[in-house]
Scaffold this motif. Structure first.
Motif, PDB file in Angstrom:
ATOM      1  N   MET A   1       0.869  -1.185   0.000  1.00 35.39           N
ATOM      2  CA  MET A   1       0.000   0.000   0.000  1.00 35.39           C
ATOM      3  C   MET A   1       0.899   1.226   0.000  1.00 35.39           C
ATOM      4  O   MET A   1       1.785   1.356   0.850  1.00 35.39           O
ATOM      5  CB  MET A   1      -0.904  -0.001   1.227  1.00 35.39           C
ATOM      6  N   ASP A   2       0.664   2.115  -0.941  1.00 34.20           N
ATOM      7  CA  ASP A   2       1.465   3.324  -1.052  1.00 34.20           C
ATOM      8  C   ASP A   2       1.315   4.167   0.218  1.00 34.20           C
ATOM      9  O   ASP A   2       0.210   4.312   0.745  1.00 34.20           O
ATOM     10  CB  ASP A   2       1.018   4.129  -2.275  1.00 34.20           C
ATOM     11  N   ASP A   3       2.422   4.701   0.681  1.00 41.82           N
ATOM     12  CA  ASP A   3       2.398   5.506   1.903  1.00 41.82           C
ATOM     13  C   ASP A   3       1.458   6.702   1.799  1.00 41.82           C
ATOM     14  O   ASP A   3       0.921   7.156   2.812  1.00 41.82           O
ATOM     15  CB  ASP A   3       3.809   5.985   2.252  1.00 41.82           C
ATOM     16  N   SER A   4       1.243   7.210   0.586  1.00 41.71           N
ATOM     17  CA  SER A   4       0.349   8.363   0.414  1.00 41.71           C
ATOM     18  C   SER A   4      -1.099   8.012   0.761  1.00 41.71           C
ATOM     19  O   SER A   4      -1.916   8.898   1.014  1.00 41.71           O
ATOM     20  CB  SER A   4       0.429   8.898  -1.019  1.00 41.71           C
ATOM     21  N   LEU A   5      -1.428   6.712   0.798  1.00 37.56           N
ATOM     22  CA  LEU A   5      -2.777   6.270   1.148  1.00 37.56           C
ATOM     23  C   LEU A   5      -2.953   6.043   2.654  1.00 37.56           C
ATOM     24  O   LEU A   5      -4.059   5.821   3.120  1.00 37.56           O
ATOM     25  CB  LEU A   5      -3.131   4.985   0.398  1.00 37.56           C
ATOM     26  N   LYS A   6      -1.870   6.097   3.383  1.00 40.26           N
ATOM     27  CA  LYS A   6      -1.933   5.847   4.822  1.00 40.26           C
ATOM     28  C   LYS A   6      -2.250   7.156   5.545  1.00 40.26           C
ATOM     29  O   LYS A   6      -1.421   7.746   6.224  1.00 40.26           O
ATOM     30  CB  LYS A   6      -0.626   5.234   5.311  1.00 40.26           C
ATOM     31  N   THR A   7      -3.490   7.565   5.378  1.00 40.98           N
ATOM     32  CA  THR A   7      -3.954   8.827   5.938  1.00 40.98           C
ATOM     33  C   THR A   7      -4.983   8.579   7.037  1.00 40.98           C
ATOM     34  O   THR A   7      -5.543   7.488   7.149  1.00 40.98           O
ATOM     35  CB  THR A   7      -4.568   9.705   4.830  1.00 40.98           C
ATOM     36  N   GLU A   8      -5.231   9.610   7.795  1.00 37.30           N
ATOM     37  CA  GLU A   8      -6.156   9.530   8.935  1.00 37.30           C
ATOM     38  C   GLU A   8      -7.544   9.048   8.517  1.00 37.30           C
ATOM     39  O   GLU A   8      -8.174   8.265   9.220  1.00 37.30           O
ATOM     40  CB  GLU A   8      -6.247  10.918   9.593  1.00 37.30           C
ATOM     41  N   ASP A   9      -8.025   9.509   7.360  1.00 37.71           N
ATOM     42  CA  ASP A   9      -9.374   9.137   6.928  1.00 37.71           C
ATOM     43  C   ASP A   9      -9.474   7.677   6.487  1.00 37.71           C
ATOM     44  O   ASP A   9     -10.568   7.155   6.343  1.00 37.71           O
ATOM     45  CB  ASP A   9      -9.869  10.066   5.818  1.00 37.71           C
ATOM     46  N   ARG A  10      -8.357   7.013   6.303  1.00 35.21           N
ATOM     47  CA  ARG A  10      -8.360   5.599   5.921  1.00 35.21           C
ATOM     48  C   ARG A  10      -8.076   4.672   7.110  1.00 35.21           C
ATOM     49  O   ARG A  10      -8.104   3.465   6.967  1.00 35.21           O
ATOM     50  CB  ARG A  10      -7.347   5.356   4.814  1.00 35.21           C
ATOM     51  N   LEU A  11      -7.787   5.259   8.263  1.00 33.72           N
ATOM     52  CA  LEU A  11      -7.535   4.456   9.463  1.00 33.72           C
ATOM     53  C   LEU A  11      -8.836   3.839   9.961  1.00 33.72           C
ATOM     54  O   LEU A  11      -9.884   4.485   9.956  1.00 33.72           O
ATOM     55  CB  LEU A  11      -6.956   5.317  10.584  1.00 33.72           C
ATOM     56  N   ILE A  12      -8.758   2.594  10.388  1.00 30.80           N
ATOM     57  CA  ILE A  12      -9.903   1.952  11.033  1.00 30.80           C
ATOM     58  C   ILE A  12      -9.828   2.318  12.507  1.00 30.80           C
ATOM     59  O   ILE A  12      -8.922   1.891  13.218  1.00 30.80           O
ATOM     60  CB  ILE A  12      -9.894   0.425  10.812  1.00 30.80           C
ATOM     61  N   LYS A  13     -10.751   3.142  12.916  1.00 31.36           N
ATOM     62  CA  LYS A  13     -10.761   3.667  14.293  1.00 31.36           C
ATOM     63  C   LYS A  13     -11.106   2.567  15.290  1.00 31.36           C
ATOM     64  O   LYS A  13     -11.953   1.731  15.037  1.00 31.36           O
ATOM     65  CB  LYS A  13     -11.789   4.788  14.421  1.00 31.36           C
ATOM     66  N   GLY A  14     -10.403   2.589  16.422  1.00 35.00           N
ATOM     67  CA  GLY A  14     -10.692   1.660  17.496  1.00 35.00           C
ATOM     68  C   GLY A  14      -9.766   0.459  17.546  1.00 35.00           C
ATOM     69  O   GLY A  14      -9.794  -0.298  18.508  1.00 35.00           O
ATOM     70  N   CYS A  15      -8.963   0.278  16.512  1.00 38.16           N
ATOM     71  CA  CYS A  15      -8.014  -0.841  16.519  1.00 38.16           C
ATOM     72  C   CYS A  15      -6.805  -0.468  17.365  1.00 38.16           C
ATOM     73  O   CYS A  15      -6.372   0.685  17.374  1.00 38.16           O
ATOM     74  CB  CYS A  15      -7.551  -1.172  15.100  1.00 38.16           C
ATOM     75  N   GLN A  16      -6.271  -1.443  18.065  1.00 41.55           N
ATOM     76  CA  GLN A  16      -5.083  -1.231  18.877  1.00 41.55           C
ATOM     77  C   GLN A  16      -3.901  -0.851  17.990  1.00 41.55           C
ATOM     78  O   GLN A  16      -3.118   0.020  18.328  1.00 41.55           O
ATOM     79  CB  GLN A  16      -4.766  -2.509  19.660  1.00 41.55           C
ATOM     80  N   SER A  17      -3.789  -1.493  16.857  1.00 40.44           N
ATOM     81  CA  SER A  17      -2.752  -1.191  15.879  1.00 40.44           C
ATOM     82  C   SER A  17      -3.318  -0.231  14.843  1.00 40.44           C
ATOM     83  O   SER A  17      -4.534  -0.069  14.731  1.00 40.44           O
ATOM     84  CB  SER A  17      -2.313  -2.471  15.161  1.00 40.44           C
ATOM     85  N   GLN A  18      -2.440   0.368  14.090  1.00 41.69           N
ATOM     86  CA  GLN A  18      -2.908   1.191  12.984  1.00 41.69           C
ATOM     87  C   GLN A  18      -3.233   0.278  11.813  1.00 41.69           C
ATOM     88  O   GLN A  18      -2.420  -0.548  11.416  1.00 41.69           O
ATOM     89  CB  GLN A  18      -1.852   2.208  12.578  1.00 41.69           C
TER      90      GLN A  18
END
Length: 138
Positions: A37-54
């Motif tokens: 996954m391209d680092d440019s896609l690793k943004t806050e709006d794509r994070l699954i909230k509530g997971c212990q890990s990112q």
């Protein structure tokens, strides 16, 4: 192959392993095989909230099918999201929306995870379906 058939294939593969250590190693190997996954896609709006890990989840629609990408900063979590991607990537929106994702309960993984990691499986399933729902409304 249908979503149900892919789910059964995953369950059959996990059943081949003798103990949980081997099963976790297999799940981790699935995560390692995920497309980068391209680092440019690793943004806050794509994070699954509530997971212990990112855990980042990206979804794109092509016609009536959805293609997912994901990544995590944890190898076991990346393997867990890889299970969902293996089963749902490239499937029609309507099939994803109606899919019974409780197959993940049948893997037995939840019983051998810390409660926060087990909860992450539910959060992943919810977010995957949420992305499909968003595309269905377009």
């Amino acid at each position: 192959m249908s979503i149900a058939a892919k789910q059964q294939e995953v369950l059959d593969e996990l059943a081949l392993f003798q103990d949980w250590q081997e099963r976790y190693e297999y799940v981790i190997s699935l995560g390692k095989r995920l497309a980068e996954m391209d680092d440019s896609l690793k943004t806050e709006d794509r994070l699954i909230k509530g997971c212990q890990s990112q855990v980042w989840l990206e979804a794109n629609v092509d016609g009536d099918t959805i293609h997912y990408q994901a990544d995590s900063d944890s190898v076991i979590t990346k393997g867990m999201i890889a299970l969902f991607i293996r089963v749902l990537d490239g499937e029609p929106i309507d099939d994803i929306l109606t899919a019974d994702l409780s197959f993940i309960d049948k893997t037995g993984l939840k019983e051998h995870l810390a409660p926060t990691r087990a909860n992450a499986l539910n959060l992943m399933a919810t977010q995957i379906k949420q992305r499909a729902l968003e595309f269905s409304k377009r």
